[in-house]
Design a protein around this motif. Structure first.
Motif, mmCIF file in Angstrom:
data_model
loop_
_atom_site.group_PDB
_atom_site.id
_atom_site.type_symbol
_atom_site.label_atom_id
_atom_site.label_comp_id
_atom_site.label_asym_id
_atom_site.label_seq_id
_atom_site.Cartn_x
_atom_site.Cartn_y
_atom_site.Cartn_z
ATOM 1 N N ASP A 265 0.804 -1.230 0.000
ATOM 2 C CA ASP A 265 0.000 0.000 0.000
ATOM 3 C C ASP A 265 0.835 1.279 0.000
ATOM 4 O OD1 ASP A 265 1.004 -0.074 2.553
ATOM 5 O OD2 ASP A 265 -0.941 -0.102 3.581
ATOM 6 N N SER A 266 2.158 1.151 -0.065
ATOM 7 C CA SER A 266 3.018 2.344 -0.128
ATOM 8 C C SER A 266 3.949 2.263 -1.325
ATOM 9 C CB SER A 266 3.819 2.495 1.178
ATOM 10 O OG SER A 266 2.977 2.735 2.280
ATOM 11 N N LYS A 267 3.401 1.853 -2.450
ATOM 12 C CA LYS A 267 4.216 1.721 -3.665
ATOM 13 C C LYS A 267 4.935 3.019 -4.011
ATOM 14 C CE LYS A 267 1.290 -1.742 -6.016
ATOM 15 N NZ LYS A 267 0.110 -1.725 -5.144
ATOM 16 N N ALA A 268 4.269 4.148 -3.764
ATOM 17 C CA ALA A 268 4.835 5.430 -4.171
ATOM 18 C C ALA A 268 6.145 5.745 -3.470
ATOM 19 C CB ALA A 268 3.832 6.556 -3.923
ATOM 20 N N SER A 269 6.447 5.037 -2.377
ATOM 21 C CA SER A 269 7.737 5.245 -1.712
ATOM 22 C C SER A 269 8.870 4.562 -2.465
ATOM 23 C CB SER A 269 7.682 4.742 -0.264
ATOM 24 O OG SER A 269 7.409 3.357 -0.212
ATOM 25 N N TYR A 270 8.513 3.751 -3.466
ATOM 26 C CA TYR A 270 9.488 3.135 -4.382
ATOM 27 C C TYR A 270 9.091 3.537 -5.810
ATOM 28 C CZ TYR A 270 10.882 0.046 -0.519
ATOM 29 O OH TYR A 270 11.341 -0.466 0.687
ATOM 30 N N PRO A 271 9.277 4.824 -6.162
ATOM 31 C CA PRO A 271 8.678 5.335 -7.401
ATOM 32 C C PRO A 271 9.439 5.045 -8.684
ATOM 33 C CG PRO A 271 9.840 7.098 -6.286
ATOM 34 C CD PRO A 271 9.944 5.893 -5.394
ATOM 35 N N TRP A 272 10.680 4.539 -8.579
ATOM 36 C CA TRP A 272 11.501 4.369 -9.774
ATOM 37 C C TRP A 272 11.511 2.907 -10.221
ATOM 38 C CZ3 TRP A 272 12.690 8.529 -12.350
ATOM 39 C CH2 TRP A 272 12.750 9.738 -11.663
ATOM 40 N N ASP B 48 7.254 5.654 -11.915
ATOM 41 C CA ASP B 48 5.923 5.044 -11.955
ATOM 42 C C ASP B 48 5.504 4.812 -10.502
ATOM 43 O OD1 ASP B 48 3.611 3.660 -12.394
ATOM 44 O OD2 ASP B 48 4.514 2.016 -13.509
ATOM 45 N N LYS B 49 4.998 5.873 -9.871
ATOM 46 C CA LYS B 49 4.748 5.833 -8.432
ATOM 47 C C LYS B 49 3.790 4.731 -8.012
ATOM 48 C CE LYS B 49 5.617 10.719 -7.429
ATOM 49 N NZ LYS B 49 4.983 12.043 -7.224
ATOM 50 N N TYR B 50 2.874 4.398 -8.889
ATOM 51 C CA TYR B 50 1.865 3.396 -8.515
ATOM 52 C C TYR B 50 2.056 2.076 -9.261
ATOM 53 C CZ TYR B 50 -0.343 7.147 -5.976
ATOM 54 O OH TYR B 50 -0.586 8.163 -5.075
#
Length: 369
Positions: free
Chosen positions: A258-265, A354-356
């Motif tokens: 649920d925190s994919k955006a913390s790994y955005p690259w 690709d934040k999501y």
């Protein structure tokens, strides 16, 4: 691809071109710097006596390097090395300039800096200024951290669209600076004023808006710990339009994070192999070698250092290996070393924001039920 002095301490071969270390390049540059200085300062035969000489040397370090030069004051030449916005090459530009010598009459700069564009720029008969470029941000349902910008240019038509979009991009590259333009905006489009469906904002306020969104994002995810849950891989099989099989192994438990955006690259290593006799899939010998390469990647791009292994896909003579990371620099360097170490395969790298992880929605089991 970029090389690192501490890893590759000598000249090597990659394909049919000689690779140089950063120190090799600067040692060579020192033998030419007085001559180059006069050429740029006097602006005589600058293309023949500077551009055409330095360009092959830079490309021997990294084929993605470009450069700009000019006088930044009466006695100092500035040499700007640029990645032209290509994410995978940014770290190598930074490292090359980080290794540059200190010279009295030279200024070496990594990436195009933010510029004061009071008078704007002119291209192909069009002007791009802070007076005729506006913007607004779009909210995307389900993707609250996505920074999607619509830029509005007065006078855009279908006939001049290509010229205008190119001009707006070059304006933003200089207005924001190359690194910021490449990393702070997730997606954008350019439209004419008649198609705007929100109140437009002067582009002069864009920097403050992006800094505000960046602070919000950093604050939101600053206490998120590295993902450390158990891995659960699922096997997917499909058919391409050409009839060849596709087989993928994807960490589907990770896709529920649920925190994919913390790994955005997202980074992708593509390796071509000969699978003609196996319906586009690797035969045993290649399969074992490709597995070794993949294991090496996983070993170097560790979860404790901010990297997540998403999975792999084989189809049509190509293997793709996927990672998501907190930053793009280390994957760039690791992939470069892998490519250099395995000249027997043709490889390519793609790194994008690709934040999501929308790139992998096709593998979301719950979504596809």
């Amino acid at each position: 691809m970029g090389l690192f002095d501490k890893v590759f301490g000598k000249k090597d071969k990659y394909g049919d071109r000689e690779l140089l270390t950063y120190q090799d390049f600067w040692n060579w540059f020192l033998t030419k710097e007085n001559e180059f200085y006069q050429v740029v300062k006097d602006h005589i035969d600058i293309e023949k006596d500077f551009f055409n000489i330095i360009s092959p040397k830079l490309h021997n370090i990294n084929e993605g390097f470009s450069f700009l030069t000019g006088m930044c004051d009466d006695s100092t030449v500035e040499l700007i090395i640029t990645a032209e916005g290509e994410i995978k090459n940014i770290v190598f530009v930074e490292e090359l300039i980080g290794a540059a010598p200190k010279l009295k009459n030279w200024k070496f700069t990594a990436l195009k800096s933010e510029m004061n564009l009071e008078s704007g720029i002119k291209m192909e008969g069009y002007e791009f200024t802070t007076d005729n470029i506006f913007f607004y941000a779009n909210e995307i349902e389900g993707y609250p951290d996505e920074i999607d910008i619509t830029f509005v240019y007065e006078g855009l038509t279908e006939e001049n669209r290509n010229s205008v979009v190119n001009g707006v991009c070059i304006f933003l590259d200089n207005f924001l600076g190359e690194l910021n333009f490449a990393t702070q905006i997730d997606t954008f489009n350019v439209i004419g004023e008649k198609k705007a469906n929100q109140e437009v904002i002067p582009v002069t306020k864009l920097k403050d808006f992006l800094l505000w969104r960046e602070r919000e994002f950093t604050e939101k995810y600053k206490n998120i710990k590295n993902y450390d849950k158990d891995e659960k891989f699922s096997i997917f099989e499909a058919r391409l339009q050409n009839g060849l099989p596709l087989i993928a192994a994807i960490n589907t438990s990770l896709l529920e994070y649920d925190s994919k955006a913390s790994y955005p690259w997202v980074s992708v290593l593509k390796i071509q192999y000969d699978g003609k006799s196996n319906n586009g899939l690797p035969e045993k010998r290649d399969y074992e070698r490709l597995t070794e390469i993949e294991e090496k990647l996983i070993e170097e791009l560790k979860s404790e250092n901010g990297h997540l292994y998403i999975g792999r896909e084989n189809a049509d003579n190509v293997k793709e290996t996927y990672f998501a990371s907190k930053d793009f620099r280390e994957p760039s360097k690791v992939f470069s070393r892998i490519i250099h170490s395995h000249p027997e395969y043709k490889m390519s790298v793609e790194i994008y924001k690709d934040k999501y992880w929308q790139s992998f929605e096709r593998y979301n089991i719950n979504q596809n039920k």
